[in-house]
Design a protein around this motif. Structure first.
Motif, short mmCIF file in Angstrom:
data_model
loop_
_atom_site.label_atom_id
_atom_site.label_comp_id
_atom_site.label_asym_id
_atom_site.label_seq_id
_atom_site.Cartn_x
_atom_site.Cartn_y
_atom_site.Cartn_z
N ARG A 80 -37.05 -55.88 13.35
CA ARG A 80 -35.73 -55.25 13.14
C ARG A 80 -35.58 -54.72 11.71
O ARG A 80 -34.53 -54.87 11.08
CB ARG A 80 -34.62 -56.29 13.44
CG ARG A 80 -34.76 -56.97 14.80
CD ARG A 80 -33.46 -57.11 15.53
NE ARG A 80 -32.47 -57.94 14.87
CZ ARG A 80 -32.29 -59.25 15.11
NH1 ARG A 80 -33.03 -59.89 16.00
NH2 ARG A 80 -31.35 -59.92 14.48
N TYR B 287 -24.18 -59.08 9.41
CA TYR B 287 -25.00 -59.55 10.54
C TYR B 287 -24.19 -59.55 11.83
O TYR B 287 -24.64 -59.05 12.86
CB TYR B 287 -25.52 -60.95 10.20
CG TYR B 287 -26.32 -61.58 11.31
CD1 TYR B 287 -27.67 -61.29 11.49
CD2 TYR B 287 -25.71 -62.47 12.20
CE1 TYR B 287 -28.39 -61.86 12.51
CE2 TYR B 287 -26.43 -63.04 13.23
CZ TYR B 287 -27.77 -62.73 13.38
OH TYR B 287 -28.47 -63.30 14.42
N ILE C 21 -29.57 -59.44 17.54
CA ILE C 21 -30.28 -60.26 18.53
C ILE C 21 -30.51 -59.46 19.81
O ILE C 21 -31.57 -59.55 20.43
CB ILE C 21 -29.46 -61.53 18.88
CG1 ILE C 21 -29.30 -62.44 17.66
CG2 ILE C 21 -30.10 -62.31 20.02
CD1 ILE C 21 -28.38 -63.65 17.90
N TYR D 243 -34.32 -65.19 23.48
CA TYR D 243 -34.41 -63.73 23.48
C TYR D 243 -34.67 -63.19 24.89
O TYR D 243 -35.05 -62.03 25.05
CB TYR D 243 -35.52 -63.25 22.53
CG TYR D 243 -35.23 -63.51 21.07
CD1 TYR D 243 -34.11 -62.97 20.45
CD2 TYR D 243 -36.09 -64.29 20.31
CE1 TYR D 243 -33.84 -63.19 19.11
CE2 TYR D 243 -35.85 -64.52 18.96
CZ TYR D 243 -34.72 -63.97 18.36
OH TYR D 243 -34.47 -64.19 17.03
N HIS E 25 -27.78 -68.14 23.06
CA HIS E 25 -28.08 -67.55 21.75
C HIS E 25 -27.22 -66.32 21.51
O HIS E 25 -26.83 -66.01 20.38
CB HIS E 25 -29.57 -67.18 21.71
CG HIS E 25 -30.08 -66.73 20.37
ND1 HIS E 25 -31.23 -66.00 20.22
CD2 HIS E 25 -29.60 -66.92 19.12
CE1 HIS E 25 -31.44 -65.75 18.93
NE2 HIS E 25 -30.46 -66.30 18.24
N GLU F 38 -22.24 -71.64 10.52
CA GLU F 38 -23.06 -70.79 9.65
C GLU F 38 -22.20 -69.77 8.92
O GLU F 38 -22.29 -69.61 7.72
CB GLU F 38 -24.14 -70.07 10.48
CG GLU F 38 -24.98 -69.15 9.59
CD GLU F 38 -26.01 -68.33 10.33
OE1 GLU F 38 -26.14 -68.50 11.56
OE2 GLU F 38 -26.68 -67.51 9.68
N ASN G 272 -37.07 -65.65 12.02
CA ASN G 272 -36.62 -64.81 13.14
C ASN G 272 -36.59 -63.36 12.65
O ASN G 272 -36.61 -63.11 11.45
CB ASN G 272 -35.24 -65.28 13.65
CG ASN G 272 -34.12 -64.91 12.72
OD1 ASN G 272 -33.71 -63.76 12.63
ND2 ASN G 272 -33.59 -65.89 11.98
N GLY H 106 -34.31 -61.17 12.55
CA GLY H 106 -33.06 -60.62 12.06
C GLY H 106 -32.61 -61.25 10.76
O GLY H 106 -32.77 -60.67 9.68
#
Ligand code: IZC
Ligand code: ZN
Length: 438
Positions: free
Chosen positions: A95, A108, A118, A158, A191, A259, A333, A335
């Motif tokens: 990405r 994000y 994602i 994913y 996710h 987060e 990851n 991203g």
């Protein structure tokens, strides 16, 4: 003479054992104790550590078997193989276009809300075959191993359909079977809400709970279940629903908690007896207190804060001072954190989480092993444990935390076998002295 070994490592400038309180992770001041043995030595038989001590003593005690190997660490740092307890190792594509979006001011969550982030990786991962995923994941696992990681957690998340989640978890299982790195699989069906369920989050949660979780269980494809509990993704009631069902089915629990927004993920982790709550940038005082009481491990991911550029890091000192056990992970990851370098994470943890080098070293070894249920086998250098050992080309652990941006690994030993050897190809040859202090 007495104990037989087929690998003997001698002359460790510092042998950092990380040996600890046994069945539980280290907390508070225990995290400052890394069990250093100056001029240390380790003996290995087969895949197991059989003796640990000072070089002089162990050389007398150990009998090397025919064909056995002695490694002279030449004053270098010898420590347990690193354990990475939070990665999204298996995915297709990348990405890099998000870097430019980010520099133009998109966050994000904004990128995700626009159907990117994602969900782009989901589209690519759905298109990929299991073999494609294995191939990509093996490449990343190679890079991780070359930087000293010998055990890692790996999440799905994913695929976001039952079949694609299973495909991803099967890829994780295959990489675990054919790569020296041991992987601990986590199901992360919750996710993101896939595009076909936009505006129907509860219906997607029902699919996760009623179809995906039982299928993953039936095929024994994951030990842990995790949820991305975040504003605009899965809220507290939805996360609770997934994790409660997972617990009933016998999964151990993890949560992407607090987060970005302070939703109360830490409290939920403590309430449900999760093994860890991960991220915690926005964790509340109450959440910290409750985690301390329940022994929930805080898995902190400073690489993600660094890469998201929000200027916010988890309040690690508060978390440590409250007696919460702390582990560190890469969050690798495509991203929010495209690095799997625990060496870099260690430096970021010192500089931005204000963790001291000894705390950092425990957090990427023994406490990380506890965070993925592997502390009985890995995370410390003690007789009876698996011989997962890294030799860094540095004189001491402070030096390991302070240098960054270069691979400091000299050798990696996995289950008693040397799997990464560096040195011979370097200009000064194998026997050049340990990196000098300056
Ligand atoms: O692909 O962006 N935070 N999940 C939650 C991620 C980051 C992975 C990604
Ligand atoms: Zn994550």
């Amino acid at each position: 003479m007495g104990v037989k070994a087929d690998l003997l490592i001698v002359n460790a400038g510092q042998l950092v054992t990380c040996a600890g309180p046994g069945r539980r992770p280290k907390v508070g001041r225990e995290m400052l104790d890394v069990g250093v043995i100056e001029n240390g030595a380790v003996a290995v038989a087969g895949a197991e550590i059989v003796a640990v001590g000072k070089t002089g003593g162990l050389e007398k005690e150990i009998e090397l078997t025919a064909g056995g190997r002695m490694i002279d660490a030449g004053g270098r740092l010898v420590m347990p193989g690193l354990v990475d307890p939070h990665t999204h190792l298996v995915f297709a594509g990348s990405r890099e276009h998000e870097l430019d979006l980010k520099l133009q001011g998109l966050s994000y969550l904004e990128i995700l809300a626009q159907g990117g982030g994602i969900l782009n990786t989901v589209a690519e991962t759905r298109r990929a075959s299991r073999e494609d995923l294995v191939k990509a994941g093996m490449g990343y696992a190679d890079e991780m191993l070359s930087q000293g990681t010998t055990t890692a957690e790996a999440k799905s998340g994913y695929g976001l359909t039952t079949d694609h989640e299973i495909k991803q978890l099967e890829a994780i299982r295959e990489i675990d079977a054919c790569h020296p790195i041991d992987l601990v699989p986590t199901f992360l069906g919750a996710h993101a809400v896939p595009r076909e369920y936009t505006g129907r989050t509860d219906e997607y949660v029902a699919l996760v709970v009623e179809e995906m979780l039982p299928a993953v269980k039936r095929h024994s494809l994951a030990e842990f279940c995790d949820v991305f509990c975040e504003e605009g993704v899965f809220g507290i009631p939805q996360s609770r629903r997934v994790l409660q069902r997972a617990r009933e089915l016998g999964f151990k629990l993890k949560i992407h908690a607090d987060e970005i927004e302070p939703l109360g993920g830490a409290e939920l982790a403590a309430e449900l007896g999760a093994v860890s709550a991960d991220h915690l940038l926005a964790v509340s005082e109450g959440g910290i207190a409750w985690m301390a009481q329940r022994g929930t491990i805080a898995v902190l991911l400073p690489g993600t804060s660094f890469n998201l550029r929000t200027g916010r890091y988890a309040p690690a000192r508060k978390i440590l001072d409250a007696g919460v056990p702390v582990a560190l992970a890469s969050d690798f990851n495509p991203g929010s954190c495209p690095t799997h370098s625990l060496e870099l994470i260690m430096t970021l943890a010192c500089l931005y989480l204000e963790m001291r080098p000894a705390e950092v070293v425990n957090a990427v070894t023994i406490n990380a092993a506890h965070a993925i249920g592997r502390a009985d086998r890995v995370g410390s250098i003690e007789p009876g444990k698996q011989a997962d050992i890294v030799i860094f080309d540095v004189p001491n652990l402070a030096y390991l935390c302070y240098r960054f941006g270069t691979n400091l690994v000299w050798k990696v030993i996995k289950k008693g076998t040397v799997v990464i050897e560096r040195g011979g190809e370097w200009p000064h040859g194998k026997d050049r002295p340990v990196r000098a202090k300056f």
